[in-house]
Design a protein around this motif. Structure first.
Motif, short mmCIF file in Angstrom:
data_model
loop_
_atom_site.label_atom_id
_atom_site.label_comp_id
_atom_site.label_asym_id
_atom_site.label_seq_id
_atom_site.Cartn_x
_atom_site.Cartn_y
_atom_site.Cartn_z
N GLN A 214 0.86 -1.18 0.00
CA GLN A 214 0.00 0.00 0.00
C GLN A 214 0.90 1.24 0.00
O GLN A 214 1.62 1.48 0.96
N PHE A 215 0.85 1.99 -1.07
CA PHE A 215 1.71 3.15 -1.24
C PHE A 215 0.94 4.35 -1.76
O PHE A 215 -0.07 4.21 -2.46
N GLY A 216 1.45 5.53 -1.43
CA GLY A 216 0.97 6.77 -2.01
C GLY A 216 2.06 7.35 -2.90
O GLY A 216 3.25 7.15 -2.65
N PHE A 217 1.66 8.06 -3.93
CA PHE A 217 2.60 8.62 -4.91
C PHE A 217 2.21 10.08 -5.13
O PHE A 217 1.12 10.38 -5.61
N THR A 218 3.12 11.00 -4.77
CA THR A 218 2.82 12.42 -4.90
C THR A 218 3.96 13.12 -5.60
O THR A 218 5.14 12.95 -5.24
N VAL A 219 3.62 13.92 -6.61
CA VAL A 219 4.61 14.69 -7.37
C VAL A 219 4.39 16.17 -7.08
O VAL A 219 3.28 16.68 -7.22
N TYR A 220 5.46 16.84 -6.63
CA TYR A 220 5.40 18.27 -6.31
C TYR A 220 6.15 19.08 -7.36
O TYR A 220 7.03 18.56 -8.04
N GLY A 221 5.77 20.34 -7.50
CA GLY A 221 6.46 21.17 -8.46
C GLY A 221 5.91 22.56 -8.56
O GLY A 221 5.13 23.02 -7.73
N GLN A 222 6.32 23.24 -9.64
CA GLN A 222 5.91 24.61 -9.90
C GLN A 222 5.12 24.67 -11.21
O GLN A 222 5.38 23.90 -12.12
N LYS A 223 4.16 25.60 -11.25
CA LYS A 223 3.39 25.83 -12.46
C LYS A 223 3.65 27.27 -12.92
O LYS A 223 3.65 28.18 -12.11
N THR A 224 3.88 27.43 -14.23
CA THR A 224 4.13 28.77 -14.76
C THR A 224 3.01 29.19 -15.72
O THR A 224 2.21 28.37 -16.13
#
Length: 224
Positions: A214-224
């Motif tokens: 059981q895993f979670g997957f999160t991608v963080y970043g910036q939006k321009t």
């Protein structure tokens, strides 16, 4: 009612303050008349909440709040003073001061350590097999989120692949693959390709022998 000069007296009355006030020793019918409630409303509140004195007081205070636009702490304080209930005035002042103190403490903690809740802090959590790539700044946003929960099947292992391809206006800064089990029985995440600064990210998670995952997957970043 007399105009109050204290700064907090200009604040609107909150339902939490009314709830606290309703738990105090207060002759609610007399006070309700002081607040301007009609005899008909007072009688209706009494009939609807017979046997529950605290609820009668709360509903009367709530009715006053709802029918008077946006009454302030000053309005409530002045009414209490008119009834010689300076003890309840002190109670309200104390509640407001305590709320302000907690808010100030929260702001101070955030100001001293604005990055304390970044994904990097999850890299070595005990009992969890997390994978952290890069990090997320306070100004970053969540670009993508996914999760998986697969039951085990002896004598097999289970696998799952997470993928994300960024949009042209996005920049990947951090990736968190978080093990939802904290007893060292979770699977193992492995980077396949991509990551922070790349156009995509792909991660494969593999369970232990005979176990699920059981895993979670999160991608963080910036939006321009």
């Amino acid at each position: 009612m007399a105009e109050s000069k204290l700064k907090e007296d200009k604040q609107p009355v909150t339902e939490s303050i009314l709830r606290e006030l309703s738990q105090q020793d207060l002759e609610w019918k007399f006070f309700s008349r002081e607040l301007g409630l009609s005899e008909g409303i007072i009688k209706e509140i009494e009939e609807d909440n017979r046997g529950h004195s605290r609820e009668m007081k709360y509903q009367a205070l709530l009715m006053w709040k709802q029918t008077n636009g946006n009454p302030t702490i000053g309005d409530l304080v002045d009414a209490l003073k008119s009834n010689d209930r300076l003890d309840l005035v002190d109670l309200i002042r104390g509640l407001i001061a305590e709320s302000a103190r907690k808010q100030a403490q929260k702001k101070a903690v955030v100001g001293k350590n604005p990055r304390r809740l970044t994904i990097r802090s999850k890299a070595n959590q005990k009992g969890r097999h997390n994978l952290v790539m890069g990090d997320n700044a306070p100004t970053d946003t969540v670009l993508f989120r996914d999760s998986v929960h697969i039951k085990g099947a002896f004598p097999h292992t289970r696998r799952h692949t997470f993928q994300y391809h960024k949009r042209p206006t996005e920049t990947i800064t951090g990736v968190l693959v978080e093990d939802r089990w904290d007893d060292d029985t979770g699977g193992t995440p492995k980077r396949v390709e991509g990551g922070p600064g790349c156009t995509c990210v792909e991660v494969e998670v593999t369970s232990q022998f005979g176990r699920g995952l059981q895993f979670g997957f999160t991608v963080y970043g910036q939006k321009t």
